[in-house]
Motif scaffolding. Structure first.
Motif, PDB file in Angstrom:
ATOM      1  N   ILE A   1    -104.446-138.464 -40.722  1.00  0.00           N
ATOM      2  CA  ILE A   1    -105.482-137.578 -40.796  1.00  0.00           C
ATOM      3  C   ILE A   1    -105.173-136.876 -39.202  1.00  0.00           C
ATOM      4  O   ILE A   1    -105.249-135.535 -39.176  1.00  0.00           O
ATOM      5  N   ALA A   2    -105.063-137.957 -38.303  1.00  0.00           N
ATOM      6  CA  ALA A   2    -105.117-137.318 -36.861  1.00  0.00           C
ATOM      7  C   ALA A   2    -103.814-136.646 -36.531  1.00  0.00           C
ATOM      8  O   ALA A   2    -103.869-135.656 -36.011  1.00  0.00           O
TER       9      ALA A   2
ATOM     10  N   ILE B   1    -104.403-133.360 -38.064  1.00  0.00           N
ATOM     11  CA  ILE B   1    -105.260-132.408 -37.153  1.00  0.00           C
ATOM     12  C   ILE B   1    -104.499-131.721 -36.333  1.00  0.00           C
ATOM     13  O   ILE B   1    -104.969-130.655 -35.754  1.00  0.00           O
ATOM     14  N   ILE B   2    -103.306-132.523 -35.588  1.00  0.00           N
ATOM     15  CA  ILE B   2    -102.493-131.881 -34.682  1.00  0.00           C
ATOM     16  C   ILE B   2    -101.621-130.992 -35.077  1.00  0.00           C
ATOM     17  O   ILE B   2    -101.198-129.885 -34.505  1.00  0.00           O
TER      18      ILE B   2
ATOM     19  N   PRO C   1    -102.315-127.346 -37.105  1.00  0.00           N
ATOM     20  CA  PRO C   1    -102.817-126.098 -36.343  1.00  0.00           C
ATOM     21  C   PRO C   1    -101.442-125.488 -35.396  1.00  0.00           C
ATOM     22  O   PRO C   1    -101.317-124.265 -35.190  1.00  0.00           O
TER      23      PRO C   1
END
Length: 130
Positions: free
Chosen positions: A5-6, A9-10, A13
């Motif tokens: 997930i981390a 998230i990076i 985008p």
């Protein structure tokens, strides 16, 4: 799972920003903006249409005293795909369209089903029956 997930998230985008800049160079700024808005609007229409269809099919299965398991997963896929379509970005739009589109949705439904089965075997997900 938290690492994935981390990373998403990076990475997502950054990828969206890169593709956005490439599209600006390729078709121009205003055309890119119009295309983003257009894909979001088409996505909303598709999500509403497919969502209604899934709800009707689910009701028909329930009325026929059959379990609506796969249709419930279809509904979840339409919901997830719809969220992706509303969010700005070309990568999310492509993934969202393939999730909402009925011909490619079974691929995602099967992945979701395998994920749920794996979680149930581990004991992470428990189903309570009345």
């Amino acid at each position: 799972m938290k690492k994935w997930i981390a990373a998403l998230i990076i990475i997502v985008p950054l990828l969206e920003w890169y593709i956005f800049l490439q599209m600006i160079e390729w078709i121009g700024g205003w055309n890119t903006l119009i295309l983003l808005i257009l894909t979001s609007l088409i996505g909303i229409v598709m999500m509403r249409f497919e969502g209604r269809k899934v709800l009707e099919d689910t009701k028909a299965l329930i009325n026929a005293n059959q379990p609506p398991g796969r249709k419930m997963l279809d509904g979840l896929c339409v919901f997830i795909g719809g969220i992706m379509l509303v969010l700005p970005g070309f990568v999310l739009d492509v993934i969202g369209f393939t999730i909402v589109f009925p011909l490619t949705r079974p691929l995602y439904r099967n992945l979701l089903l395998k994920w749920i089965e794996k979680r149930m075997k581990k004991g992470s997900i428990t189903i309570y029956r009345p």
